[in-house]
Design a protein around this motif. Sequence first.
Motif, PDB file in Angstrom:
ATOM      1  N   VAL A   1       0.851  -1.195   0.000  1.00 31.13           N
ATOM      2  CA  VAL A   1       0.000   0.000   0.000  1.00 31.13           C
ATOM      3  C   VAL A   1       0.885   1.243   0.000  1.00 31.13           C
ATOM      4  O   VAL A   1       1.831   1.342   0.787  1.00 31.13           O
ATOM      5  N   ASP A   2       0.567   2.175  -0.879  1.00 29.80           N
ATOM      6  CA  ASP A   2       1.235   3.480  -0.866  1.00 29.80           C
ATOM      7  C   ASP A   2       0.551   4.331   0.196  1.00 29.80           C
ATOM      8  O   ASP A   2      -0.660   4.547   0.125  1.00 29.80           O
ATOM      9  N   VAL A   3       1.324   4.775   1.188  1.00 30.24           N
ATOM     10  CA  VAL A   3       0.768   5.560   2.291  1.00 30.24           C
ATOM     11  C   VAL A   3       1.301   6.982   2.249  1.00 30.24           C
ATOM     12  O   VAL A   3       2.340   7.257   1.648  1.00 30.24           O
ATOM     13  N   GLU A   4       0.565   7.883   2.906  1.00 35.05           N
ATOM     14  CA  GLU A   4       0.938   9.300   2.990  1.00 35.05           C
ATOM     15  C   GLU A   4       1.356   9.637   4.402  1.00 35.05           C
ATOM     16  O   GLU A   4       0.653   9.275   5.361  1.00 35.05           O
ATOM     17  N   ALA A   5       2.454  10.345   4.560  1.00 38.18           N
ATOM     18  CA  ALA A   5       2.940  10.748   5.874  1.00 38.18           C
ATOM     19  C   ALA A   5       1.857  11.486   6.644  1.00 38.18           C
ATOM     20  O   ALA A   5       1.162  12.345   6.087  1.00 38.18           O
ATOM     21  N   GLY A   6       1.674  11.118   7.904  1.00 35.50           N
ATOM     22  CA  GLY A   6       0.713  11.777   8.771  1.00 35.50           C
ATOM     23  C   GLY A   6      -0.697  11.229   8.696  1.00 35.50           C
ATOM     24  O   GLY A   6      -1.534  11.546   9.528  1.00 35.50           O
ATOM     25  N   LYS A   7      -0.994  10.389   7.707  1.00 40.00           N
ATOM     26  CA  LYS A   7      -2.333   9.846   7.543  1.00 40.00           C
ATOM     27  C   LYS A   7      -2.479   8.542   8.333  1.00 40.00           C
ATOM     28  O   LYS A   7      -1.537   7.771   8.449  1.00 40.00           O
ATOM     29  N   SER A   8      -3.676   8.303   8.880  1.00 43.67           N
ATOM     30  CA  SER A   8      -3.963   7.067   9.611  1.00 43.67           C
ATOM     31  C   SER A   8      -4.659   6.062   8.705  1.00 43.67           C
ATOM     32  O   SER A   8      -5.506   6.428   7.890  1.00 43.67           O
ATOM     33  N   TYR A   9      -4.287   4.808   8.881  1.00 38.40           N
ATOM     34  CA  TYR A   9      -4.869   3.688   8.142  1.00 38.40           C
ATOM     35  C   TYR A   9      -5.308   2.663   9.186  1.00 38.40           C
ATOM     36  O   TYR A   9      -4.565   2.361  10.114  1.00 38.40           O
ATOM     37  N   TRP A  10      -6.515   2.137   9.034  1.00 34.81           N
ATOM     38  CA  TRP A  10      -7.063   1.187  10.011  1.00 34.81           C
ATOM     39  C   TRP A  10      -7.030  -0.219   9.429  1.00 34.81           C
ATOM     40  O   TRP A  10      -7.823  -0.578   8.570  1.00 34.81           O
ATOM     41  N   TRP A  11      -6.065  -1.016   9.902  1.00 32.52           N
ATOM     42  CA  TRP A  11      -5.822  -2.370   9.436  1.00 32.52           C
ATOM     43  C   TRP A  11      -6.813  -3.348  10.049  1.00 32.52           C
ATOM     44  O   TRP A  11      -7.068  -3.335  11.256  1.00 32.52           O
ATOM     45  N   CYS A  12      -7.362  -4.213   9.223  1.00 35.97           N
ATOM     46  CA  CYS A  12      -8.280  -5.263   9.671  1.00 35.97           C
ATOM     47  C   CYS A  12      -7.498  -6.334  10.413  1.00 35.97           C
ATOM     48  O   CYS A  12      -6.579  -6.937   9.858  1.00 35.97           O
ATOM     49  N   ALA A  13      -7.837  -6.583  11.670  1.00 31.83           N
ATOM     50  CA  ALA A  13      -7.172  -7.610  12.480  1.00 31.83           C
ATOM     51  C   ALA A  13      -7.920  -8.932  12.469  1.00 31.83           C
ATOM     52  O   ALA A  13      -7.337  -9.970  12.773  1.00 31.83           O
ATOM     53  N   CYS A  14      -9.199  -8.918  12.104  1.00 29.97           N
ATOM     54  CA  CYS A  14     -10.007 -10.142  12.167  1.00 29.97           C
ATOM     55  C   CYS A  14      -9.906 -10.993  10.908  1.00 29.97           C
ATOM     56  O   CYS A  14     -10.140 -12.199  10.943  1.00 29.97           O
ATOM     57  N   GLY A  15      -9.568 -10.365   9.779  1.00 25.88           N
ATOM     58  CA  GLY A  15      -9.460 -11.080   8.518  1.00 25.88           C
ATOM     59  C   GLY A  15     -10.766 -11.193   7.751  1.00 25.88           C
ATOM     60  O   GLY A  15     -10.809 -11.771   6.679  1.00 25.88           O
ATOM     61  N   ARG A  16     -11.849 -10.637   8.274  1.00 30.42           N
ATOM     62  CA  ARG A  16     -13.161 -10.785   7.641  1.00 30.42           C
ATOM     63  C   ARG A  16     -13.559  -9.610   6.728  1.00 30.42           C
ATOM     64  O   ARG A  16     -14.537  -9.707   6.000  1.00 30.42           O
ATOM     65  N   SER A  17     -12.830  -8.531   6.765  1.00 23.61           N
ATOM     66  CA  SER A  17     -13.160  -7.348   5.976  1.00 23.61           C
ATOM     67  C   SER A  17     -13.161  -7.656   4.485  1.00 23.61           C
ATOM     68  O   SER A  17     -12.311  -8.396   3.980  1.00 23.61           O
ATOM     69  N   GLN A  18     -14.081  -7.069   3.759  1.00 25.61           N
ATOM     70  CA  GLN A  18     -14.125  -7.178   2.306  1.00 25.61           C
ATOM     71  C   GLN A  18     -13.274  -6.093   1.650  1.00 25.61           C
ATOM     72  O   GLN A  18     -13.186  -6.027   0.427  1.00 25.61           O
ATOM     73  N   LYS A  19     -12.651  -5.232   2.469  1.00 21.90           N
ATOM     74  CA  LYS A  19     -11.817  -4.137   1.965  1.00 21.90           C
ATOM     75  C   LYS A  19     -10.364  -4.323   2.413  1.00 21.90           C
ATOM     76  O   LYS A  19      -9.697  -3.365   2.787  1.00 21.90           O
ATOM     77  N   GLN A  20      -9.863  -5.549   2.379  1.00 19.13           N
ATOM     78  CA  GLN A  20      -8.509  -5.865   2.834  1.00 19.13           C
ATOM     79  C   GLN A  20      -7.477  -4.970   2.175  1.00 19.13           C
ATOM     80  O   GLN A  20      -7.610  -4.650   1.005  1.00 19.13           O
ATOM     81  N   PRO A  21      -6.491  -4.541   2.935  1.00 22.04           N
ATOM     82  CA  PRO A  21      -6.152  -4.937   4.291  1.00 22.04           C
ATOM     83  C   PRO A  21      -6.817  -4.072   5.359  1.00 22.04           C
ATOM     84  O   PRO A  21      -6.480  -4.149   6.533  1.00 22.04           O
ATOM     85  N   PHE A  22      -7.774  -3.261   4.933  1.00 24.40           N
ATOM     86  CA  PHE A  22      -8.362  -2.304   5.857  1.00 24.40           C
ATOM     87  C   PHE A  22      -9.694  -2.758   6.420  1.00 24.40           C
ATOM     88  O   PHE A  22     -10.388  -3.587   5.841  1.00 24.40           O
ATOM     89  N   CYS A  23     -10.058  -2.200   7.544  1.00 27.29           N
ATOM     90  CA  CYS A  23     -11.271  -2.554   8.272  1.00 27.29           C
ATOM     91  C   CYS A  23     -12.521  -2.014   7.588  1.00 27.29           C
ATOM     92  O   CYS A  23     -12.541  -0.876   7.117  1.00 27.29           O
ATOM     93  N   ASP A  24     -13.568  -2.842   7.556  1.00 29.88           N
ATOM     94  CA  ASP A  24     -14.878  -2.403   7.065  1.00 29.88           C
ATOM     95  C   ASP A  24     -15.963  -2.599   8.120  1.00 29.88           C
ATOM     96  O   ASP A  24     -17.139  -2.492   7.824  1.00 29.88           O
ATOM     97  N   GLY A  25     -15.549  -2.912   9.358  1.00 35.00           N
ATOM     98  CA  GLY A  25     -16.508  -3.098  10.445  1.00 35.00           C
ATOM     99  C   GLY A  25     -16.952  -4.536  10.641  1.00 35.00           C
ATOM    100  O   GLY A  25     -17.767  -4.819  11.515  1.00 35.00           O
ATOM    101  N   SER A  26     -16.430  -5.469   9.865  1.00 37.78           N
ATOM    102  CA  SER A  26     -16.839  -6.872   9.963  1.00 37.78           C
ATOM    103  C   SER A  26     -16.504  -7.512  11.306  1.00 37.78           C
ATOM    104  O   SER A  26     -17.055  -8.554  11.639  1.00 37.78           O
ATOM    105  N   HIS A  27     -15.622  -6.913  12.077  1.00 33.73           N
ATOM    106  CA  HIS A  27     -15.208  -7.456  13.367  1.00 33.73           C
ATOM    107  C   HIS A  27     -16.264  -7.276  14.460  1.00 33.73           C
ATOM    108  O   HIS A  27     -16.184  -7.923  15.496  1.00 33.73           O
ATOM    109  N   LYS A  28     -17.221  -6.410  14.238  1.00 32.44           N
ATOM    110  CA  LYS A  28     -18.186  -6.057  15.291  1.00 32.44           C
ATOM    111  C   LYS A  28     -18.857  -7.288  15.862  1.00 32.44           C
ATOM    112  O   LYS A  28     -19.315  -8.160  15.136  1.00 32.44           O
ATOM    113  N   GLY A  29     -18.877  -7.351  17.198  1.00 30.21           N
ATOM    114  CA  GLY A  29     -19.463  -8.478  17.900  1.00 30.21           C
ATOM    115  C   GLY A  29     -18.453  -9.593  18.152  1.00 30.21           C
ATOM    116  O   GLY A  29     -18.780 -10.590  18.774  1.00 30.21           O
TER     117      GLY A  29
END
Length: 80
Positions: A14-42
């Motif tokens: 992933v090309d990232v920009e200095a100072g910007k935050s990126y939210w990585w999916c830790a559960c592996g269920r997101s449809q927007k990998q590698p980022f979180c889409d809220g699939s972890h809820k619950g």
Amino acid sequence: MADPVVASRVPFPVDVEAGKSYWWCACGRSQKQPFCDGSHKGGPFSPVEYRASATGKVWFCGCKHSGRAPLCDGTHKTLA
């Protein structure tokens, strides 16, 4: 604790920009990998914030087992 779903057996470049935050999916269920889409809820997982210190390419973990989460440390090479 439950194990995360292996979303990919290779890291996500992933090309990232200095100072910007990126939210990585830790559960592996997101449809927007590698980022979180809220699939972890619950579940037992929460997204991990990565704040870019420099502009450039980083490799986000796809297997969700990295010891350097959210970045890849090569753990995907040792998974069964």
